[in-house]
Scaffold this motif. Structure first.
Motif, short mmCIF file in Angstrom:
data_model
loop_
_atom_site.label_atom_id
_atom_site.label_comp_id
_atom_site.label_asym_id
_atom_site.label_seq_id
_atom_site.Cartn_x
_atom_site.Cartn_y
_atom_site.Cartn_z
N GLU A 161 0.58 -1.21 -0.41
CA GLU A 161 -0.07 0.02 0.13
C GLU A 161 0.81 1.08 0.24
OE1 GLU A 161 -0.02 -2.14 4.64
OE2 GLU A 161 -0.19 -2.36 1.95
N GLU A 162 2.39 0.94 0.97
CA GLU A 162 3.27 2.33 0.28
C GLU A 162 3.44 2.71 -1.31
OE1 GLU A 162 6.32 2.59 3.48
OE2 GLU A 162 4.67 2.07 5.22
N ILE A 163 3.79 1.52 -1.44
CA ILE A 163 3.97 1.26 -2.92
C ILE A 163 3.44 1.95 -3.58
CG2 ILE A 163 5.44 0.45 -4.79
CD1 ILE A 163 6.91 -1.64 -2.83
N SER A 164 2.13 1.35 -3.47
CA SER A 164 0.76 2.27 -4.43
C SER A 164 0.42 3.59 -4.29
CB SER A 164 -0.47 1.28 -4.31
OG SER A 164 -0.40 -0.03 -4.16
N ALA A 165 0.92 3.79 -3.03
CA ALA A 165 0.25 5.29 -2.39
C ALA A 165 1.78 6.30 -3.34
CB ALA A 165 -0.27 5.61 -0.92
N GLU A 201 1.08 7.17 -7.48
CA GLU A 201 0.06 7.54 -7.49
C GLU A 201 0.03 8.82 -7.27
OE1 GLU A 201 -4.40 8.42 -6.09
OE2 GLU A 201 -3.79 6.03 -4.81
N ARG A 202 1.12 9.42 -6.21
CA ARG A 202 1.14 10.46 -5.78
C ARG A 202 2.41 10.98 -7.34
NH1 ARG A 202 1.07 9.17 -0.07
NH2 ARG A 202 3.42 7.99 -0.61
N PRO A 236 3.25 4.92 -13.44
CA PRO A 236 3.30 3.31 -13.48
C PRO A 236 3.44 2.50 -12.83
CG PRO A 236 3.29 3.94 -15.71
CD PRO A 236 3.34 5.58 -15.07
N SER A 237 4.00 1.03 -12.27
CA SER A 237 4.42 0.09 -11.31
C SER A 237 5.07 -0.86 -12.75
CB SER A 237 4.33 -0.60 -11.05
OG SER A 237 4.98 -1.48 -10.13
N GLY A 238 6.70 -0.17 -12.74
CA GLY A 238 7.42 -0.75 -13.91
C GLY A 238 7.53 0.13 -15.36
N GLY A 239 7.34 1.34 -15.10
CA GLY A 239 6.58 1.94 -16.43
C GLY A 239 7.27 2.80 -16.36
N PHE A 240 8.96 3.22 -15.63
CA PHE A 240 10.07 4.12 -15.67
C PHE A 240 11.04 4.10 -14.99
CE2 PHE A 240 7.07 4.09 -11.59
CZ PHE A 240 8.28 4.02 -10.83
N ALA A 248 9.96 4.10 -2.51
CA ALA A 248 9.02 3.05 -3.63
C ALA A 248 9.18 3.39 -4.83
CB ALA A 248 7.24 3.68 -3.03
N LEU A 249 9.84 4.43 -5.38
CA LEU A 249 9.86 4.40 -6.99
C LEU A 249 10.65 3.97 -7.36
CD1 LEU A 249 9.45 8.27 -7.06
CD2 LEU A 249 7.44 6.43 -7.36
#
Length: 329
Positions: free
Chosen positions: A153-157, A160-161, A165-169, A238-239
């Motif tokens: 949930e920390e990674i997702s938040a 989002e901030r 997208p996950s894995g998209g950078f 998280a990023l």
């Protein structure tokens, strides 16, 4: 259960490399409280073995004896053991002033009377993970590898901030706190960014924002998102954990990426991967000092200097963007 206080190092990379020690201590039933400066504390919050993190109001340099006495008084009677990870005299003062019965650390600078269990400092520059893990007093520390964890949930938040997208950078960490002799040229980072199929997120401290802006401007086309100085350290973690891959110098964030198991290319110049390698099966290290095909040989490396003593920084400038691009998984 043994109640243990750990005095943490003051650098992010060093803090990451202490995780195997935390794991060893927790596995044998020690309840861990870590005392850390604010910019390092998030590293220990990403270690499930650590029960509590106390943020110390200390700065680099200065004895700050009054604050150490105050915190030591609050800690009296609460701990059975202390592990002093830095080698400085001041880092050993707090456990001594708190009368913690068992105080473990390396001999360091004039600390004989402050520590009850003293390890001799190894010669030269040993691998740092094993250096810290040895404080557990156990064998087999050479194979230890740091691991960090964040709740989903920390990674997702954080994603989002940042509107990512996950894995998209990709993530670039072009800074290095120690000095210019550890930094791959900004123009090389920019040229690499131009060739990648996904956007690049630039991470670093506020002091590195100008450097990251230079890279973003040179890369052009909105290819880079400059978040240097704009994210909290937990969000930066998280990023990194969500990136397709990370490219960095030998820095604290390099070790963060390794501890999350992120594919990475780590660029070494004045420092040595024999001393502080990214311990990650998905890591590729580029160090021209070890490249037999590179001529003339870099007999000057590693110099461990902030600035190149010879004024050319060949050890980093001659690592081409094309070579780094070819190594990305």
């Amino acid at each position: 259960m043994t109640r243990s206080l750990v005095i943490a190092p003051q650098w992010i990379g060093d803090a990451v490399m202490t995780e195997p020690l935390m794991r060893r201590l927790a596995a044998r039933g020690e309840r861990l409280t870590v005392g850390a400066v604010p910019w390092v504390a998030p590293v220990y919050r990403a270690m499930p073995q650590v029960g509590e993190v106390i943020e110390f109001p200390f700065q680099h340099g200065g004895l700050q004896l009054r604050e150490r006495r105050r915190i030591a008084k609050e800690a009296e009677g609460k701990f059975d053991a202390a592990y002093v990870l830095p080698n400085s005299l001041k880092s050993a003062l707090l456990p001594f002033l708190a009368s913690i019965p068992k105080r473990v650390g390396y001999l360091g600078e004039a600390r004989v009377g402050l520590l009850t269990h003293r390890l001799k400092n190894p010669k030269g520059k040993p691998p740092m993970v094993a250096f810290y893990s040895a404080l557990a007093g156990e064998a087999g520390v050479e194979g230890d590898r740091p691991q960090l964890q964040l709740p989903k949930e920390e990674i997702s938040a954080a994603l989002e901030r940042a509107h990512l997208p996950s894995g998209g950078f990709y993530v670039f960490a072009p800074g290095a706190e120690f000095g210019p002799a550890k930094r791959w040229p900004a123009i090389h980072y920019a040229e690499l960014a131009k060739t990648l199929p996904l956007p690049v997120v630039l991470l670093g401290s506020g002091k590195e924002r100008e450097l990251c802006e230079e890279i973003a401007q040179e890369a052009g086309g909105g290819r880079c998102i400059n978040l240097a100085g704009k994210t909290s350290l937990p969000d930066a973690f998280a990023l990194i954990a969500s990136a397709k891959a990370m490219i960095s110098n030998d820095s604290g964030l390099m070790h963060v990426a390794a501890a999350f198991g992120v594919p990475q290319v780590a660029l070494f110049g004045s420092s040595s991967p024999e001393h502080t390698p990214p311990l990650n099966d998905h890591a590729t290290v580029v160090w021209l000092r070890d490249d037999a095909a590179y001529q003339p040989p870099l007999d000057c490396a590693p110099c461990f200097q902030r600035d190149c003593p010879l004024g050319h920084t060949r050890c980093l400038y001659d690592i081409t963007p094309e070579r780094v691009r070819s190594l990305l998984q």
